[in-house]
Design an enzyme around this catalytic site. Structure first.
Site, PDB file in Angstrom:
ATOM      1  N   GLU A 130     -56.307 -87.284-118.088  1.00  0.00           N
ATOM      2  CA  GLU A 130     -55.981 -85.848-118.006  1.00  0.00           C
ATOM      3  C   GLU A 130     -56.824 -85.104-119.039  1.00  0.00           C
ATOM      4  O   GLU A 130     -57.367 -85.730-119.954  1.00  0.00           O
ATOM      5  CB  GLU A 130     -54.482 -85.637-118.310  1.00  0.00           C
ATOM      6  CG  GLU A 130     -53.601 -86.339-117.305  1.00  0.00           C
ATOM      7  CD  GLU A 130     -52.110 -86.089-117.549  1.00  0.00           C
ATOM      8  OE1 GLU A 130     -51.760 -85.321-118.473  1.00  0.00           O
ATOM      9  OE2 GLU A 130     -51.316 -86.663-116.794  1.00  0.00           O
ATOM     10  N   SER A 135     -58.745 -91.621-123.883  1.00  0.00           N
ATOM     11  CA  SER A 135     -58.543 -92.891-124.593  1.00  0.00           C
ATOM     12  C   SER A 135     -57.053 -93.111-124.856  1.00  0.00           C
ATOM     13  O   SER A 135     -56.546 -94.229-124.762  1.00  0.00           O
ATOM     14  CB  SER A 135     -59.265 -92.864-125.940  1.00  0.00           C
ATOM     15  OG  SER A 135     -60.637 -92.623-125.746  1.00  0.00           O
ATOM     16  N   GLY A 343     -94.310 -95.485-122.297  1.00  0.00           N
ATOM     17  CA  GLY A 343     -94.883 -94.227-122.780  1.00  0.00           C
ATOM     18  C   GLY A 343     -94.461 -93.047-121.927  1.00  0.00           C
ATOM     19  O   GLY A 343     -93.319 -92.996-121.446  1.00  0.00           O
ATOM     20  N   GLU A 367     -63.741 -96.536-118.722  1.00  0.00           N
ATOM     21  CA  GLU A 367     -62.934 -97.764-118.780  1.00  0.00           C
ATOM     22  C   GLU A 367     -62.866 -98.328-120.205  1.00  0.00           C
ATOM     23  O   GLU A 367     -63.027 -99.520-120.420  1.00  0.00           O
ATOM     24  CB  GLU A 367     -63.443 -98.785-117.758  1.00  0.00           C
ATOM     25  CG  GLU A 367     -63.320 -98.210-116.357  1.00  0.00           C
ATOM     26  CD  GLU A 367     -63.268 -99.222-115.235  1.00  0.00           C
ATOM     27  OE1 GLU A 367     -63.010-100.396-115.517  1.00  0.00           O
ATOM     28  OE2 GLU A 367     -63.463 -98.802-114.089  1.00  0.00           O
ATOM     29  N   THR A 369     -63.872 -96.593-124.167  1.00  0.00           N
ATOM     30  CA  THR A 369     -65.111 -96.290-124.903  1.00  0.00           C
ATOM     31  C   THR A 369     -65.448 -97.444-125.860  1.00  0.00           C
ATOM     32  O   THR A 369     -64.624 -98.323-126.108  1.00  0.00           O
ATOM     33  CB  THR A 369     -64.936 -95.010-125.750  1.00  0.00           C
ATOM     34  OG1 THR A 369     -63.918 -95.275-126.722  1.00  0.00           O
ATOM     35  CG2 THR A 369     -64.545 -93.805-124.908  1.00  0.00           C
TER      36      THR A 369
HETATM   37  C1  LIG Z   1     -68.010 -90.655-114.850  1.00  0.00           C
HETATM   38  C2  LIG Z   1     -66.594 -90.945-115.271  1.00  0.00           C
HETATM   39  C3  LIG Z   1     -65.739 -91.581-114.390  1.00  0.00           C
HETATM   40  C4  LIG Z   1     -64.388 -91.785-114.738  1.00  0.00           C
HETATM   41  N1  LIG Z   1     -63.521 -92.329-113.827  1.00  0.00           N
HETATM   42  C5  LIG Z   1     -62.182 -92.329-114.097  1.00  0.00           C
HETATM   43  C6  LIG Z   1     -61.220 -92.678-113.074  1.00  0.00           C
HETATM   44  O1  LIG Z   1     -61.577 -93.053-111.946  1.00  0.00           O
HETATM   45  N2  LIG Z   1     -59.888 -92.583-113.350  1.00  0.00           N
HETATM   46  C7  LIG Z   1     -59.442 -92.174-114.587  1.00  0.00           C
HETATM   47  O2  LIG Z   1     -58.212 -92.107-114.760  1.00  0.00           O
HETATM   48  N3  LIG Z   1     -60.323 -91.865-115.589  1.00  0.00           N
HETATM   49  C8  LIG Z   1     -61.676 -91.911-115.371  1.00  0.00           C
HETATM   50  N4  LIG Z   1     -62.577 -91.544-116.352  1.00  0.00           N
HETATM   51  C9  LIG Z   1     -62.074 -91.150-117.667  1.00  0.00           C
HETATM   52  C10 LIG Z   1     -62.512 -92.084-118.772  1.00  0.00           C
HETATM   53  O3  LIG Z   1     -61.790 -93.285-118.698  1.00  0.00           O
HETATM   54  C11 LIG Z   1     -62.332 -91.336-120.094  1.00  0.00           C
HETATM   55  O4  LIG Z   1     -63.337 -90.339-120.140  1.00  0.00           O
HETATM   56  C12 LIG Z   1     -62.437 -92.249-121.301  1.00  0.00           C
HETATM   57  O5  LIG Z   1     -61.327 -93.110-121.354  1.00  0.00           O
HETATM   58  C13 LIG Z   1     -62.526 -91.465-122.606  1.00  0.00           C
HETATM   59  O6  LIG Z   1     -61.542 -90.484-122.673  1.00  0.00           O
HETATM   60  P1  LIG Z   1     -61.948 -88.969-123.087  1.00  0.00           P
HETATM   61  O7  LIG Z   1     -63.104 -88.572-122.252  1.00  0.00           O
HETATM   62  O8  LIG Z   1     -60.725 -88.125-123.014  1.00  0.00           O
HETATM   63  O9  LIG Z   1     -62.440 -89.058-124.576  1.00  0.00           O
HETATM   64  P2  LIG Z   1     -61.470 -89.072-125.943  1.00  0.00           P
HETATM   65  O10 LIG Z   1     -60.380 -90.001-125.701  1.00  0.00           O
HETATM   66  O11 LIG Z   1     -61.131 -87.621-126.172  1.00  0.00           O
HETATM   67  O12 LIG Z   1     -62.480 -89.582-126.969  1.00  0.00           O
HETATM   68  C14 LIG Z   1     -63.498 -88.766-127.585  1.00  0.00           C
HETATM   69  C15 LIG Z   1     -64.232 -89.627-128.604  1.00  0.00           C
HETATM   70  O13 LIG Z   1     -63.307 -90.054-129.635  1.00  0.00           O
HETATM   71  C16 LIG Z   1     -63.300 -91.466-129.716  1.00  0.00           C
HETATM   72  N5  LIG Z   1     -61.951 -91.927-130.029  1.00  0.00           N
HETATM   73  C17 LIG Z   1     -60.801 -91.653-129.369  1.00  0.00           C
HETATM   74  N6  LIG Z   1     -59.760 -92.263-129.954  1.00  0.00           N
HETATM   75  C18 LIG Z   1     -60.259 -92.956-131.016  1.00  0.00           C
HETATM   76  C19 LIG Z   1     -59.705 -93.813-132.008  1.00  0.00           C
HETATM   77  N7  LIG Z   1     -58.389 -94.098-132.024  1.00  0.00           N
HETATM   78  N8  LIG Z   1     -60.522 -94.333-132.935  1.00  0.00           N
HETATM   79  C20 LIG Z   1     -61.853 -94.052-132.926  1.00  0.00           C
HETATM   80  N9  LIG Z   1     -62.435 -93.259-132.021  1.00  0.00           N
HETATM   81  C21 LIG Z   1     -61.653 -92.727-131.074  1.00  0.00           C
HETATM   82  C22 LIG Z   1     -63.735 -91.956-128.335  1.00  0.00           C
HETATM   83  O14 LIG Z   1     -64.236 -93.272-128.394  1.00  0.00           O
HETATM   84  C23 LIG Z   1     -64.802 -90.920-128.007  1.00  0.00           C
HETATM   85  O15 LIG Z   1     -65.999 -91.261-128.666  1.00  0.00           O
HETATM   86  C24 LIG Z   1     -63.938 -91.400-116.030  1.00  0.00           C
HETATM   87  C25 LIG Z   1     -64.839 -90.805-116.943  1.00  0.00           C
HETATM   88  C26 LIG Z   1     -66.139 -90.563-116.576  1.00  0.00           C
HETATM   89  C27 LIG Z   1     -67.063 -89.889-117.560  1.00  0.00           C
END
Ligand SMILES: Cc1cc2nc3c(=O)[nH]c(=O)nc-3n(C[C@H](O)[C@H](O)[C@H](O)COP(=O)(O)OP(=O)(O)OC[C@H]3O[C@@H](n4cnc5c(N)ncnc54)[C@H](O)[C@@H]3O)c2cc1C
Length: 393
Positions: A130, A135, A343, A367, A369
């Site tokens: 959402e 994460s 290059g 899936e 980060t």
């Molecule tokens: C192309 C694409 C396809 C996707 N497909 C699906 C899908 O089919 N179904 C679905 O449900 N989701 C899907 N996702 C969502 C994806 O799983 C999330 O984008 C991912 O889990 C990261 O969540 P976020 O983008 O909210 O980043 P955040 O959770 O907001 O993280 C932002 C940054 O903070 C870091 N971070 C967060 N928490 C911590 C912590 N505790 N310690 C250190 N660092 C932290 C993260 O590693 C990242 O670098 C997809 C995403 C993309 C880009």
């Protein structure tokens, strides 16, 4: 201990290798041309033609159990197949796959969702993320409230792969607000199977790569009790099971691409002459080739070890996180090095390197980060659930 492949395994891999070279790679220029026109992947009829050709040769449902018409291959074999497919950036996959959690569906749900998904007549999507919960998936706020015999779902999902094309969604919603507030996610979240006709809407999100996920809106979408997948309140475990279905397959695919890129890099380096010598003679170039080859070999064994642990019925989560983390980081380093070897040509759209450069970036994000994989790996070690001695002990 035998670290070699059986004859059967070699035969299956060889078939896929030849298929990729003869049927898939020739479509690469078309895919690049389509991308320039802002069209994604292969045209549906082209994908179907390829999938039908593969099906005639028995390649259908690599991981789908045989009783559901699939091949029911081992995880190790599935990983080897994925490496071969990954040698091309054409987003091809064999038909006959369904989301692992649909196998837990009731008989009626299997008829309505599982079988058509395997046959390719219906398309699914998986929606947990959402705007305020990525994460930290436990922070989801989409809710499903009881109204008579029905449930009414309200909320927003984002980044849902295939969300704009799907016929139905596996959506995760809070069904026990109090348990959710108290952090008892194991009791508070339920998974619902919801047809698009019930009223959820989607809009595509543009990305830097091939993947075009979608944002989904549920504005009071009404579903019957029979839409619940599994048990009310037990959805979070299903979500984790879906995400953990085959984390080793993502770096396996990247591995195939890395092999091909290093082969391309070596070919280029042998032929590109500067200051009177092929650049392959320069240590700076040789080290990029050597470091990449070592990374590829290490990744191969991390992937195979994780897959082997899946087949052995062991707890493979640590191995899968390691393979996913290492694959994401190192594949991105390899594509950067091989682009550098080429290059200025590496930066153009004449070669597929820039596409892989954009594509592979996603592996460090979706899936789980990199940071979340590191968190999992460290926690498992610090809590004593895993050992730095690995699975051999
Ligand atoms: C192309 C694409 C396809 C996707 N497909 C699906 C899908 O089919 N179904 C679905 O449900 N989701 C899907 N996702 C969502 C994806 O799983 C999330 O984008 C991912 O889990 C990261 O969540 P976020 O983008 O909210 O980043 P955040 O959770 O907001 O993280 C932002 C940054 O903070 C870091 N971070 C967060 N928490 C911590 C912590 N505790 N310690 C250190 N660092 C932290 C993260 O590693 C990242 O670098 C997809 C995403 C993309 C880009």
């Amino acid at each position: 201990m035998d670290l070699d492949l059986t004859e059967d395994e070699r035969d299956i891999r060889q078939w896929v290798r030849t298929f990729v070279e003869k049927e898939v790679m020739p479509l690469e220029q078309d895919v690049l041309a389509r991308e320039r026109r802002h069209e994604r992947g292969l045209p549906a009829e082209e994908l179907k033609r390829l999938q039908d050709t593969a099906r005639e040769a028995g390649f259908f449902g690599v991981l789908t159990p045989e009783e559901h018409g699939g091949m029911g291959l081992s995880a190790v074999m599935a990983a080897l197949v994925e490496v071969e497919l990954g040698r091309s950036f054409v987003p091809f996959r064999f038909a006959g796959e369904a989301d692992n959690i649909l196998f837990h569906a009731t008989e009626a749900q299997q008829e309505e969702y599982l079988r058509p998904t395997i046959e390719g007549t219906r398309r699914s999507c998986f929606a947990i993320t959402e705007p305020g919960a990525g994460s930290d998936a436990r922070a989801i706020r989409t809710k499903a409230e009881r109204d008579g015999d029905d449930w009414v779902i309200t909320g927003e999902k984002t980044f849902i792969t295939g969300g704009h094309e799907a016929d139905f969604v596996m959506v995760f919603a809070v069904t026990d607000a109090e348990a959710h507030r108290e952090g008892r996610t194991g009791e508070s979240v339920t998974c619902f199977l919801v047809d698009r006709e019930r009223g959820w809407t989607s809009h595509p999100i543009d990305t830097m790569g091939e993947w075009g996920p979608a944002a989904l809106t549920f504005d009071g979408v009404r579903v019957p009790q029979s839409a619940v997948l599994g048990e009310v309140g037990k959805g979070f475990a299903l979500a984790m099971q879906w995400i953990g279905k085959g984390r080793y397959l993502l770096p396996a695919r990247a591995l195939g691409g890395c092999e091909r890129m290093v082969e391309m890099g070596m070919e280029w380096a042998r032929n590109r002459v500067t200051f009177g010598q092929p650049i392959a003679e320069r240590q700076a170039i040789q080290w990029m080739v050597a470091d990449s080859a070592v990374d590829i070999e290490a990744l191969r064994w991390l992937v195979l070890s994780a897959a082997w642990q899946v087949d052995a019925g062991r707890d493979s989560r640590q191995a899968q996180s390691m393979a996913k983390l290492f694959g994401g980081v190192r594949a991105n380093e390899i594509v950067d090095r091989m682009l550098q070897v080429h290059g200025g040509m590496g930066y153009t759209r004449e070669l597929p390197l820039e596409r892989w450069y954009r594509e592979l970036r996603l592996l460090r994000i979706y899936e789980g980060t990199d940071e979340i994989q590191r968190r999992t790996i460290a926690r498992n070690l610090l809590k004593g659930h895993a050992s730095v001695r690995g699975h051999l002990g």
